[in-house]
Design a protein around this motif. Structure first.
Motif, short mmCIF file in Angstrom:
data_model
loop_
_atom_site.label_atom_id
_atom_site.label_comp_id
_atom_site.label_asym_id
_atom_site.label_seq_id
_atom_site.Cartn_x
_atom_site.Cartn_y
_atom_site.Cartn_z
N GLY A 176 0.78 -1.22 0.00
CA GLY A 176 0.00 0.00 0.00
C GLY A 176 0.81 1.27 0.00
N PHE A 177 2.12 1.16 0.12
CA PHE A 177 2.94 2.37 0.13
C PHE A 177 3.65 2.59 -1.19
N ALA A 178 3.76 3.83 -1.55
CA ALA A 178 4.49 4.16 -2.78
C ALA A 178 5.87 4.68 -2.48
N VAL A 179 6.04 5.26 -1.29
CA VAL A 179 7.36 5.75 -0.90
C VAL A 179 7.61 5.38 0.55
N ILE A 180 8.76 4.77 0.79
CA ILE A 180 9.21 4.59 2.17
C ILE A 180 10.67 5.02 2.21
N ALA A 181 10.91 6.15 2.83
CA ALA A 181 12.28 6.66 2.92
C ALA A 181 12.63 6.80 4.39
N THR A 182 13.70 6.14 4.79
CA THR A 182 14.09 6.20 6.20
C THR A 182 15.51 6.68 6.35
N ASN A 183 15.71 7.56 7.28
CA ASN A 183 17.03 8.09 7.66
C ASN A 183 17.84 8.55 6.46
N VAL A 184 17.19 9.28 5.57
CA VAL A 184 17.89 9.72 4.36
C VAL A 184 18.78 10.92 4.68
N ARG A 185 20.01 10.80 4.29
CA ARG A 185 20.99 11.87 4.47
C ARG A 185 21.63 12.17 3.15
N ARG A 186 21.88 13.43 2.92
CA ARG A 186 22.59 13.79 1.70
C ARG A 186 23.45 14.99 2.00
N ARG A 187 24.72 14.90 1.70
CA ARG A 187 25.57 16.08 1.85
C ARG A 187 26.30 16.39 0.56
N PHE A 188 26.53 17.67 0.36
CA PHE A 188 27.35 18.13 -0.77
C PHE A 188 28.60 18.74 -0.18
N ASN A 189 29.72 18.15 -0.44
CA ASN A 189 31.00 18.63 0.09
C ASN A 189 30.89 19.07 1.55
N ASP A 190 30.58 18.13 2.42
CA ASP A 190 30.55 18.41 3.86
C ASP A 190 29.39 19.29 4.29
N ARG A 191 28.60 19.81 3.33
CA ARG A 191 27.44 20.57 3.76
C ARG A 191 26.25 19.63 3.75
N GLU A 192 25.67 19.47 4.94
CA GLU A 192 24.59 18.51 5.08
C GLU A 192 23.28 19.17 4.66
N VAL A 193 22.73 18.74 3.55
CA VAL A 193 21.49 19.35 3.08
C VAL A 193 20.30 18.58 3.64
N GLY A 226 16.24 26.39 -0.95
CA GLY A 226 17.55 25.86 -0.57
C GLY A 226 17.53 24.88 0.58
N THR A 227 16.32 24.44 1.00
CA THR A 227 16.29 23.50 2.12
C THR A 227 16.49 22.06 1.68
N GLY A 228 16.49 21.81 0.40
CA GLY A 228 16.75 20.45 -0.05
C GLY A 228 15.53 19.72 -0.59
N LYS A 229 14.49 20.45 -0.95
CA LYS A 229 13.31 19.80 -1.50
C LYS A 229 13.61 19.10 -2.81
N SER A 230 14.27 19.82 -3.71
CA SER A 230 14.60 19.21 -4.99
C SER A 230 15.57 18.05 -4.79
N THR A 231 16.47 18.21 -3.83
CA THR A 231 17.42 17.15 -3.56
C THR A 231 16.68 15.87 -3.17
N LEU A 232 15.69 16.01 -2.29
CA LEU A 232 14.92 14.85 -1.85
C LEU A 232 14.16 14.25 -3.03
N ASP A 277 19.56 10.88 -8.17
CA ASP A 277 20.69 11.12 -7.29
C ASP A 277 20.84 9.87 -6.43
N THR A 278 21.98 9.23 -6.55
CA THR A 278 22.16 7.98 -5.81
C THR A 278 23.20 8.12 -4.70
N GLU A 279 23.69 9.32 -4.51
CA GLU A 279 24.78 9.54 -3.55
C GLU A 279 24.24 9.84 -2.15
#
Ligand SMILES: Nc1ncnc2c1ncn2[C@@H]1O[C@H](COP(=O)(O)OP(=O)(O)OP(=O)(O)O)[C@@H](O)[C@H]1O
Ligand SMILES: [Mg+2]
Lengths: 290, 294
Positions: free
Chosen positions: A15-32, A53-59, A67-69
């Motif tokens: 029943g779920f289309a998205v399950i994202a847990t503990n997702v982290r993404r940083r760009f050169n040491d900047r944690e977005v 700039g809060t990281g909506k597009s990144t998510l 984005d797989t990094e």
């Protein structure tokens, strides 16, 4: 509607289309993205709000597989479609070819595929532009083609990154109605990234707010459709979201909000992972703009 | 509707009743983009493009008729045309023209194919760029005419060294422009292609190569110019046929008219080749709505 009860990672994701847990993404040491946890049900329309700039597009790019990094776990369906802020049509492919981009004819042949593409164009009322070049379309038309290109894939998950941001107010109203119609008909799960609180409240079943790399507010929008911006509950929700976005510091005036429009009505889930350093609504700093 | 009608029919406003308008008189003109005048009469493009060369021809003929030059120094356009007619009638011009055309076609075809292939390899693969690009850049810096003696040692005196030199003269322009075109393709479009399930090959064929096509055509035009340059040299050195050979022979007999006829033929072929690529551009790049010139 089903709600996720357990806090442990879900293995059976029925029943779920998205399950994202503990997702982290940083760009050169900047944690977005610091710690994003998000679920979207199979037919749910979720609006993702957040300041620039809060990281909506990144998510969204992570969910779309662009984005797989990232660190963390992300589960999404195979059939996904993205609509970007700019239409991103291939200029040297005609409109219909753009809609059918990357699709291969099935066993029912190329004719059937073409018919499907024309159907999708018909749904966004652009069938007569099938043979046009994308550069001859207006901004709103191009965005509708992008929508048709997403729809024709019959996606289980639609990712929309501020798809109407570049459109004028009148076109945007028409696009909202169109998107609503299309979603009612096709019932995909939708994640709509937007700056526009009203857009979120008009369209979505749920709004989530991204602040400082994590989801700070997750609120259900149980308003009857078609929704009315002047409706008291609508106004109340708008104030809450704007407050969460740090735009508005004071609570809404009681003359607008009826007494019963309290938090309990909106089935709020305030997630536990917000950082202690996050700005609170009683912080006396002046309202910034988004 | 006349202007007067328009002005009298508009909804009245308070200031209309007053005797004097508060605003100053404003000078009005027909709106036209700056730096561009509205064209009042339309002249076909082909005609517009022939006017310049015709003026040059006229001045040239006039200078010769007035005796500014002797006929040994500069042959008049009429004399040049006569020379061409005479050589054609004798059956000398046709085979030489044909062989020159053949050399250009072969050399240009080969050069374009090589330049395009290398550009695609360098453009698509980082390894390809790292391996190929420095080599090509270095080779490009070598003056091609310096290679003439070597080409004769390597390939003898037949057709091969000529085609080789012409190919070399056209390949770099194609390579450089196509490579830049591939790298210049909007990464957002590539990303869109990827999200919508284009395979790697599909991406190359549908997005990257068509995106590089305008640059390739620019390269092709430059290559055409470059290869005619080489043809002259290749045919003036060590050849028994071709337009360049006719020019060399005319030099020994002091026939200025034939020499200038040879040059005129090169110029004509150059114009035709350019027109051909323009046509190609018009056919292949219909999707563009670029600035078409004032
Ligand atoms: N490829 C990248 N390399 C470095 N930094 C990046 C990259 N992509 C995004 N960022 C940074 O991550 C942050 C979040 O970017 P993102 O595009 O997700 O913001 P957003 O919430 O979508 O903003 P907006 O609402 O303005 O579109 C920004 O500060 C941006 O500079
Ligand atoms: Mg964004």
């Amino acid at each position: 509607m089903r709600r996720r009860q357990e806090s442990a990672p879900v293995v059976s994701a029925e029943g779920f289309a998205v399950i994202a847990t503990n997702v982290r993404r940083r760009f050169n040491d900047r944690e977005v993205l610091r710690d994003v946890n998000l679920t979207i049900e199979g037919d749910e329309f979720v609006a993702l709000l957040g300041r620039s700039g809060t990281g909506k597009s990144t998510l969204l790019r992570i969910l779309g597989g662009l984005d797989t990094e990232y660190e963390g776990d992300v589960l999404v369906p195979e059939r996904r479609a993205v609509v970007f802020q700019e239409a991103r049509l291939i200029p040297w492919q005609r409109v219909l070819a753009n809609v059918l981009l990357g699709l291969r004819p099935g066993e029912d042949g190329a004719g059937a595929l073409k018919a499907k593409g024309l159907d999708a164009l018909g749904e966004v009322e652009l069938a007569e532009h099938a043979r046009d070049w994308p550069l001859t379309l207006s901004g709103g038309e191009a965005q509708r083609v992008a929508l048709a290109r997403a729809l024709v894939r019959e996606p289980q998950l639609m990712l929309l990154d501020e798809p109407f941001g570049a459109l004028d107010a009148l076109t945007r109203i028409k696009m909202h109605a169109l998107l609503q119609r299309l979603c009612e008909r096709h019932r995909p799960a939708v994640l709509l990234v937007t700056h526009d609180v009203d857009e979120a409240l008009l369209l979505a079943d749920r709004a989530v707010v991204l602040v400082d790399g994590a989801i700070s507010l997750d609120v259900r929008i149980d308003l009857e459709r078609p929704r009315d911006r002047g409706d008291a509950a609508f106004v109340e929700l708008r104030h809450r979201l704007l407050r969460e976005l740090g735009v508005e510091e004071r609570p809404p005036r009681s003359t607008v909000a009826p007494s019963e429009a309290s938090e309990a009505d909106f089935e709020t889930t305030r997630l536990a992972t917000t950082s202690p350093g996050r700005r609170r609504s009683d912080d006396p700093t002046p309202p910034p703009t988004i | 509707m006349s202007v007067t009608d328009l002005l009298t029919q508009r909804p009245r406003r308070e200031s209309d009743d007053r005797d004097a308008r508060t605003s100053d008189v404003i000078a009005l003109t027909t709106p036209v983009p700056r730096g561009r005048r509205r064209r009042r009469w339309h002249v076909p493009r082909l005609l517009r493009r022939t006017v310049g060369p015709l003026i040059v021809l006229g001045v040239w003929q006039l200078a010769c008729s007035l005796g500014v030059f002797t006929s040994f120094e500069v042959a008049s356009p009429v004399a040049v045309f006569d020379a061409a007619r005479q050589l054609w009638a004798e059956g000398v011009l046709q085979p030489n023209l044909l062989i020159s055309l053949q050399r250009v076609a072969e050399g240009l075809g080969l050069g374009t194919a090589i330049g395009l292939t290398f550009a695609v390899i360098s453009g698509l693969f980082w390894v390809g760029e790292d391996l190929l690009d420095p080599v090509i850049q270095a080779a490009r810096a070598v003056p091609i005419l310096g290679l003439v003696p070597l080409a004769i040692i390597w390939f003898g005196v037949g057709e091969v060294p000529k085609v080789f030199l012409i190919a070399l003269g056209s390949t770099f322009a194609v390579y450089i422009n196509t490579f830049a075109g591939i790298r210049g393709v909007d990464s957002k479009l590539v990303e869109a292609g990827q999200t919508f399930g284009l395979s790697r090959w599909g991406l190359v064929r549908r997005v990257i190569l068509p995106g590089a096509l305008p640059n390739f055509l620019v390269g092709l035009r430059l290559a055409l110019v470059g290869c005619w340059l080489i043809v002259i040299v290749a045919e003036e050195i060590n050849a028994q046929s071709g337009i360049g050979y006719l020019i060399m022979q005319a030099q020994t007999t002091g026939r200025t008219d034939i020499m200038m006829m040879g040059l005129a033929i090169y110029a004509l072929l150059g114009i035709l080749a350019d027109a051909f690529v323009r046509l190609l551009e018009r056919r292949l790049l219909t999707w563009r709505r670029g600035y078409a010139g004032a």
